[in-house]
Scaffold this active site. Sequence first.
Site: not given
Ligand code: ATR
Length: 309
Positions: A36-38, A83, A87, A123, A148, A173, A254, A275
């Site tokens: 974390s850069l915070s 974070t 959250k 955020d 996403g 998504n 970012y 970002g």
């Molecule tokens: P969080 O932000 O809650 O920790 P995450 O598992 O990191 O969740 O996933 C963040 C987003 O990235 C989700 O929308 C995820 O899509 P799914 O809901 O279908 O899992 C998306 N995501 C992660 N890997 C992906 C990939 N390889 N292709 C497309 N979308 C992806």
Amino acid sequence: MKEVYSIDDLASRERLDEGADQPARLAVIGHPVQHSLSPQLHQPALDEAEAGMRYIRIDIEAGRLADALAAMKDLGFLGTNVTVPHKFEALAACDELDEGASVLGAVNTVLFEDGRALGFNTDGPGFGLAVREEFAVDLKDLRIMIVGAGGGAGRAVAAQCAREGCERLILVNRTLEKAEQLREELAHFFHSERLEGPGDRLVVAPLDSPLLPEEAGHADLIVNTTSLGLKRTDPSPLPGNCLQPHHLVYDTIYNPPQTRLLADAARAGARTANGLSLLLHQGALAFDLWFPGRRPVDTMRRALAAALK
Ligand code: ATR
């Protein structure tokens, strides 16, 4: 002083502040949290304000957030950032929530006041300020596609776009059900005074939809909130034929500074931003909650540039 503290370090002030010349009174808690850069963002602003305190990283495992917040409150912390993955847990652990945190369904900033933990989310508003800074436009004037819309970042960004009354919101998504669930939650923002349904102002699409290029064509701003791009070898989450010169493309990632998506977008003639501006503005807004009236954007911008050099 440590790079990363643990919940055991919250046992006493002596232990927490061993070897330090100022007490730790602010922190970021996450798991993992060492990247974390915070602290680099906040400490120069604290020093400039002569606040006389340290901002530290604390690694807290999932399920222990409420214990950590209670210990921090007892130790006289002013507040904390929260974070991944806490959250959502923080939402339940706070005594009171501001409207933004309730709507976004997540807390990223806590202020301890009169023995209570008050939860906020900077955020969402930080994203609005970041888009304004990068592209000189307001979310309310845009048709926005969020790629996403299933993860935490996607939910916060989508809720902010809805709150600010964007013209159109396209929730994309990989797992369609999660985007549909979010659509249900945000639908009320899109009902007009005549009580019509959200119609085509709020739509969902799976990432593999053949109609995606056409949907993207109707968007002004495309936002990546997937985790694809964090690794340099990651592909873009969006097929290249979705990107057009009229697009504004914002990647919430970012580091690395230019993801495959942003490289593709730049090649297509679109305007791009990463970002960093979101990190900056959510941080400055958090600072303002702890020190009302102070939003040290310039100091934090310099601090981030130095940290990422
Ligand atoms: P969080 O932000 O809650 O920790 P995450 O598992 O990191 O969740 O996933 C963040 C987003 O990235 C989700 O929308 C995820 O899509 P799914 O809901 O279908 O899992 C998306 N995501 C992660 N890997 C992906 C990939 N390889 N292709 C497309 N979308 C992806």
